[in-house]
Design a protein around this motif. Structure first.
Motif, PDB file in Angstrom:
ATOM      1  N   GLU A 188       0.821  -1.208   0.000  1.00 37.56           N
ATOM      2  CA  GLU A 188       0.000   0.000   0.000  1.00 37.56           C
ATOM      3  C   GLU A 188       0.855   1.257   0.000  1.00 37.56           C
ATOM      4  O   GLU A 188       0.438   2.294  -0.506  1.00 37.56           O
ATOM      5  N   ASP A 189       2.058   1.174   0.576  1.00 38.94           N
ATOM      6  CA  ASP A 189       2.887   2.367   0.710  1.00 38.94           C
ATOM      7  C   ASP A 189       4.361   1.978   0.631  1.00 38.94           C
ATOM      8  O   ASP A 189       4.759   0.927   1.150  1.00 38.94           O
ATOM      9  N   ILE A 190       5.132   2.819  -0.023  1.00 39.23           N
ATOM     10  CA  ILE A 190       6.578   2.646  -0.098  1.00 39.23           C
ATOM     11  C   ILE A 190       7.216   3.835   0.603  1.00 39.23           C
ATOM     12  O   ILE A 190       6.911   4.991   0.278  1.00 39.23           O
ATOM     13  N   GLU A 191       8.084   3.552   1.549  1.00 41.48           N
ATOM     14  CA  GLU A 191       8.854   4.603   2.212  1.00 41.48           C
ATOM     15  C   GLU A 191      10.284   4.536   1.679  1.00 41.48           C
ATOM     16  O   GLU A 191      10.909   3.477   1.708  1.00 41.48           O
ATOM     17  N   PHE A 192      10.782   5.646   1.169  1.00 37.84           N
ATOM     18  CA  PHE A 192      12.136   5.716   0.614  1.00 37.84           C
ATOM     19  C   PHE A 192      13.083   6.171   1.715  1.00 37.84           C
ATOM     20  O   PHE A 192      12.891   7.234   2.297  1.00 37.84           O
ATOM     21  N   VAL A 193      14.110   5.347   1.998  1.00 38.20           N
ATOM     22  CA  VAL A 193      15.064   5.632   3.064  1.00 38.20           C
ATOM     23  C   VAL A 193      16.447   5.772   2.440  1.00 38.20           C
ATOM     24  O   VAL A 193      17.048   4.786   2.018  1.00 38.20           O
ATOM     25  N   GLU A 194      16.904   7.020   2.327  1.00 38.39           N
ATOM     26  CA  GLU A 194      18.216   7.270   1.723  1.00 38.39           C
ATOM     27  C   GLU A 194      19.307   6.649   2.579  1.00 38.39           C
ATOM     28  O   GLU A 194      19.156   6.574   3.791  1.00 38.39           O
ATOM     29  N   PRO A 195      20.370   6.127   2.035  1.00 38.79           N
ATOM     30  CA  PRO A 195      20.776   6.180   0.643  1.00 38.79           C
ATOM     31  C   PRO A 195      20.436   4.927  -0.160  1.00 38.79           C
ATOM     32  O   PRO A 195      20.554   4.945  -1.380  1.00 38.79           O
ATOM     33  N   ASP A 196      19.971   3.817   0.498  1.00 34.31           N
ATOM     34  CA  ASP A 196      19.893   2.566  -0.259  1.00 34.31           C
ATOM     35  C   ASP A 196      18.770   1.615   0.138  1.00 34.31           C
ATOM     36  O   ASP A 196      18.800   0.451  -0.205  1.00 34.31           O
ATOM     37  N   ARG A 197      17.746   2.090   0.836  1.00 35.29           N
ATOM     38  CA  ARG A 197      16.695   1.186   1.311  1.00 35.29           C
ATOM     39  C   ARG A 197      15.306   1.728   1.001  1.00 35.29           C
ATOM     40  O   ARG A 197      15.103   2.918   0.896  1.00 35.29           O
ATOM     41  N   ILE A 198      14.364   0.792   0.899  1.00 38.92           N
ATOM     42  CA  ILE A 198      12.949   1.150   0.878  1.00 38.92           C
ATOM     43  C   ILE A 198      12.238   0.236   1.867  1.00 38.92           C
ATOM     44  O   ILE A 198      12.696  -0.880   2.147  1.00 38.92           O
ATOM     45  N   VAL A 199      11.132   0.730   2.385  1.00 41.84           N
ATOM     46  CA  VAL A 199      10.288  -0.072   3.266  1.00 41.84           C
ATOM     47  C   VAL A 199       8.924  -0.170   2.592  1.00 41.84           C
ATOM     48  O   VAL A 199       8.302   0.850   2.283  1.00 41.84           O
ATOM     49  N   ALA A 200       8.499  -1.407   2.320  1.00 39.31           N
ATOM     50  CA  ALA A 200       7.203  -1.666   1.699  1.00 39.31           C
ATOM     51  C   ALA A 200       6.221  -2.056   2.801  1.00 39.31           C
ATOM     52  O   ALA A 200       6.434  -3.048   3.500  1.00 39.31           O
ATOM     53  N   LYS A 201       5.177  -1.253   2.964  1.00 41.22           N
ATOM     54  CA  LYS A 201       4.171  -1.498   4.001  1.00 41.22           C
ATOM     55  C   LYS A 201       2.858  -1.857   3.330  1.00 41.22           C
ATOM     56  O   LYS A 201       2.538  -1.345   2.263  1.00 41.22           O
ATOM     57  N   GLY A 202       2.133  -2.753   3.988  1.00 42.00           N
ATOM     58  CA  GLY A 202       0.847  -3.097   3.412  1.00 42.00           C
ATOM     59  C   GLY A 202       0.175  -4.253   4.102  1.00 42.00           C
ATOM     60  O   GLY A 202       0.482  -4.597   5.240  1.00 42.00           O
ATOM     61  N   GLN A 203      -0.737  -4.864   3.369  1.00 39.63           N
ATOM     62  CA  GLN A 203      -1.509  -6.006   3.837  1.00 39.63           C
ATOM     63  C   GLN A 203      -0.896  -7.284   3.291  1.00 39.63           C
ATOM     64  O   GLN A 203      -0.554  -7.349   2.118  1.00 39.63           O
ATOM     65  N   TYR A 204      -0.788  -8.267   4.135  1.00 39.06           N
ATOM     66  CA  TYR A 204      -0.219  -9.555   3.758  1.00 39.06           C
ATOM     67  C   TYR A 204      -1.253 -10.619   4.064  1.00 39.06           C
ATOM     68  O   TYR A 204      -1.810 -10.666   5.144  1.00 39.06           O
ATOM     69  N   GLN A 205      -1.510 -11.441   3.079  1.00 39.23           N
ATOM     70  CA  GLN A 205      -2.467 -12.519   3.273  1.00 39.23           C
ATOM     71  C   GLN A 205      -1.690 -13.750   3.707  1.00 39.23           C
ATOM     72  O   GLN A 205      -0.912 -14.311   2.940  1.00 39.23           O
ATOM     73  N   ALA A 206      -1.893 -14.155   4.946  1.00 37.06           N
ATOM     74  CA  ALA A 206      -1.219 -15.325   5.482  1.00 37.06           C
ATOM     75  C   ALA A 206      -1.725 -16.573   4.779  1.00 37.06           C
ATOM     76  O   ALA A 206      -2.762 -16.566   4.116  1.00 37.06           O
ATOM     77  N   LEU A 207      -0.964 -17.654   4.916  1.00 36.01           N
ATOM     78  CA  LEU A 207      -1.298 -18.893   4.221  1.00 36.01           C
ATOM     79  C   LEU A 207      -2.678 -19.419   4.592  1.00 36.01           C
ATOM     80  O   LEU A 207      -3.321 -20.085   3.802  1.00 36.01           O
ATOM     81  N   GLY A 208      -3.172 -19.072   5.783  1.00 32.26           N
ATOM     82  CA  GLY A 208      -4.504 -19.507   6.194  1.00 32.26           C
ATOM     83  C   GLY A 208      -5.614 -18.592   5.706  1.00 32.26           C
ATOM     84  O   GLY A 208      -6.779 -18.806   6.001  1.00 32.26           O
ATOM     85  N   GLY A 209      -5.252 -17.528   4.974  1.00 31.45           N
ATOM     86  CA  GLY A 209      -6.249 -16.606   4.450  1.00 31.45           C
ATOM     87  C   GLY A 209      -6.424 -15.352   5.280  1.00 31.45           C
ATOM     88  O   GLY A 209      -7.100 -14.421   4.864  1.00 31.45           O
ATOM     89  N   GLN A 210      -5.838 -15.323   6.475  1.00 28.15           N
ATOM     90  CA  GLN A 210      -5.958 -14.160   7.343  1.00 28.15           C
ATOM     91  C   GLN A 210      -5.139 -12.984   6.791  1.00 28.15           C
ATOM     92  O   GLN A 210      -4.045 -13.156   6.297  1.00 28.15           O
ATOM     93  N   ARG A 211      -5.705 -11.772   6.885  1.00 26.34           N
ATOM     94  CA  ARG A 211      -4.998 -10.572   6.410  1.00 26.34           C
ATOM     95  C   ARG A 211      -4.314  -9.895   7.596  1.00 26.34           C
ATOM     96  O   ARG A 211      -4.932  -9.652   8.619  1.00 26.34           O
ATOM     97  N   LEU A 212      -3.033  -9.563   7.398  1.00 26.05           N
ATOM     98  CA  LEU A 212      -2.224  -8.966   8.450  1.00 26.05           C
ATOM     99  C   LEU A 212      -1.525  -7.717   7.935  1.00 26.05           C
ATOM    100  O   LEU A 212      -1.185  -7.629   6.759  1.00 26.05           O
TER     101      LEU A 212
END
Length: 168
Positions: free
Chosen positions: A66-90
């Motif tokens: 859902e969102d990308i945070e740009f962290v200089e000089p060499d990283r990004i953080v990807a935040k969002g919803q993850y569907q676990a193997l059992g179907g649960q959203r986290l």
């Protein structure tokens, strides 16, 4: 000045203006091409890498970034919803580090905050490989013989500097 010299001068000036406008530079027969990847493109790259890892039989939660945070000089953080193997959203996040090793892109998950996913798992290693390959494929579109000189993260984008030898 004859017509041929005038044409060469005009073409040379046009090329110079285009290179300045496109932020290109030519030095020692090598053309430097900056490639800028914004948030939407990075989301597509992450999605493509997930598909590649899944096609190899790896079982990871489906990431809906859902969102990308740009962290200089060499990283990004990807935040969002993850569907676990059992179907649960986290809610969760993944941190990716970008570098260049032997003129090739290297992308690796350096931190992961998703319950049930281990940073040292084979599945995460496959995602790292898939992410690096997707970036490499993007760069190869710049032309045959393209060499990655640097990958940096700026305030709102991932910047890849590619160098291509100009043949005369």
């Amino acid at each position: 000045m004859n017509q041929k010299k005038r044409m060469i001068l005009i073409v040379g000036m046009i090329l110079m203006l285009v290179s300045l406008a496109c932020n290109l530079s030519l030095q020692d027969g090598k053309l430097s091409i900056p490639i800028t990847l914004k948030e939407d493109t990075i989301k597509q790259i992450i999605s493509t890498a997930q598909s590649a890892a899944a096609s190899q039989g790896e079982k990871l939660p489906l990431i809906e970034v859902e969102d990308i945070e740009f962290v200089e000089p060499d990283r990004i953080v990807a935040k969002g919803q993850y569907q676990a193997l059992g179907g649960q959203r986290l809610n969760g996040q993944v941190e990716l580090k970008f570098s260049v090793v032997n003129d090739q892109p290297k992308v690796e998950v350096t931190a992961i905050n998703i319950p049930g996913v281990d940073l040292a798992s084979d599945a995460v290693k496959k995602v790292n490989e898939a992410l690096s390959k997707v970036i490499r494929d993007q760069v190869n579109q710049a032309g045959e013989g393209a060499v990655i000189k640097s990958i940096t993260v700026e305030a709102d984008a991932l910047k890849i500097l590619v160098e291509v030898t100009v043949r005369r």
